[in-house]
Design a protein around this motif. Structure first.
Motif, PDB file in Angstrom:
ATOM      1  N   LEU A   1       0.319  -6.307  -9.487  1.00  0.00           N
ATOM      2  CA  LEU A   1       0.980  -5.856  -8.382  1.00  0.00           C
ATOM      3  C   LEU A   1       0.724  -4.114  -8.373  1.00  0.00           C
TER       4      LEU A   1
ATOM      5  N   ARG B   1      -1.464  -2.392  -9.692  1.00  0.00           N
ATOM      6  CA  ARG B   1      -2.640  -2.037  -9.315  1.00  0.00           C
ATOM      7  C   ARG B   1      -3.053  -2.036  -7.851  1.00  0.00           C
ATOM      8  N   VAL B   2      -2.258  -2.943  -7.060  1.00  0.00           N
ATOM      9  CA  VAL B   2      -2.458  -3.044  -5.755  1.00  0.00           C
ATOM     10  C   VAL B   2      -1.576  -1.897  -5.088  1.00  0.00           C
TER      11      VAL B   2
ATOM     12  N   SER C   1      -5.649  -1.891   2.969  1.00  0.00           N
ATOM     13  CA  SER C   1      -4.439  -2.410   3.154  1.00  0.00           C
ATOM     14  C   SER C   1      -3.928  -2.364   4.373  1.00  0.00           C
TER      15      SER C   1
ATOM     16  N   SER D   1      -3.330   1.274  -2.648  1.00  0.00           N
ATOM     17  CA  SER D   1      -3.015   1.259  -1.281  1.00  0.00           C
ATOM     18  C   SER D   1      -2.332   2.520  -1.135  1.00  0.00           C
TER      19      SER D   1
END
Length: 232
Positions: free
Chosen positions: A68, A70-71, A4, A75
Motif C-alpha cells: 500500500l 508503494r502504491v 491512478s 500515485s
C-alpha cells in the motif's frame, strides 16, 4: 498520477455506484484545495476518483508501508507525520504554488462527517498559497452504525458533491493567527453547509458519530493545530 486516475474511476463507477455533482464548480486551471468531510477510510480514494482534476491527497504516514505504501507513493500522495506536520504542509504548498491540486480531509479523523470541527492546516494552505478551496461532501462510504473500519459492499450508492468555490485572504492589520482562525471557521462553515445541502439533495444520511472507534487506519486529514503553530 496518470495510471491512478483510471483506478479511481473504476472504484467509483464499477466497484461502487457513485453519483457525482458539482464538477463544474472546480476551476479548470490554477491551484485548488479539495476539502472533504471524513467518515470512512475510502473517502480519499473516492474523492480522488470523482474529481475532474488530479490531486495529491494528504495521508497519514503510517499508511506508507508495504505494498500500500508503494502504491500511495507511486500515485503521488503526501505522507503526513501527525506528530509534527511541517514537511507535509510545505510539500502541499509547493504543489499548489505550481498550480496543481491538493486533497485534504480537514476533520482529521473519521467520525460522523458533519464538519463540526476541523484542523487549521487547510486554512494555512489556503492563506499561504492563494488556492481556491472547494468543499467536498462525501456520503455513503459508511452508513448507520457501521464500524469505522467497515468496507462498503460493492454496488453501494455513494455520493460526491463539489461545492461552490471559496477564496480567502488576510485582512489588513490582521495577525497571522487571527487570519488562520477566521479562515478555518469560514472553511468549516462552508463544508458543513455543503454536507447538509448534499444530504437533503441525495437523501443519504451521515453515519452515527458514536460508532466503535478502533485505532485509526484511514486516510488522515491534517496535523493537530498545536503542530501547525510551528509553520505560521
Amino acid at each position: 498520477m496518470a495510471w491512478s486516475r483510471p483506478v479511481g474511476w473504476i472504484l467509483d463507477h464499477l466497484v461502487y455506484r457513485t453519483t457525482v455533482r458539482g464538477r463544474s464548480n472546480v476551476p479548470a486551471a490554477g491551484p485548488v484545495i479539495f476539502a472533504g468531510n471524513h467518515i470512512s477510510f475510502l473517502d480519499g480514494p473516492v474523492m480522488f476518483g470523482a474529481a475532474p482534476r488530479p490531486m495529491h491527497i494528504l495521508v497519514k504516514q503510517e499508511m506508507f508501508t508495504g505494498v500500500l505504501g508503494r502504491v500511495l507513493t507511486a500515485s503521488g500522495q503526501l505522507a503526513v507525520d501527525r506528530s509534527g506536520g511541517r514537511a507535509a504542509l510545505q510539500r502541499a504548498k509547493s504543489i499548489l504554488d505550481a498550480g496543481h491540486c491538493v486533497g485534504i480531509l480537514p476533520e482529521g479523523t473519521r467520525g460522523s462527517g458533519d464538519a463540526a470541527s476541523i484542523n487549521n492546516g487547510v486554512a494555512w494552505l489556503a492563506l499561504n498559497s492563494g488556492a481556491t478551496v472547494i468543499p467536498v461532501a462525501i456520503l455513503g462510504t459508511r452508513t448507520g452504525g457501521e464500524h469505522l473500519n467497515a468496507v462498503p459492499r460493492p454496488g453501494r450508492r455513494l455520493h460526491v458533491s463539489f461545492g461552490g468555490a471559496l477564496t480567502v485572504s488576510r485582512r489588513p492589520g490582521e495577525t497571522g493567527r487571527a487570519s488562520m482562525d477566521r479562515v478555518g471557521t469560514e472553511i468549516r462553515a462552508a463544508l458543513s453547509r455543503h454536507v447538509q445541502d448534499t444530504i437533503r439533495s441525495s437523501g443519504q444520511q451521515l453515519p452515527d458519530a458514536d460508532a466503535p472507534n478502533p485505532p485509526q487506519t484511514a486516510v488522515a486529514g491534517t496535523p493537530a493545530d498545536h503542530h501547525l503553530r510551528k509553520v505560521q
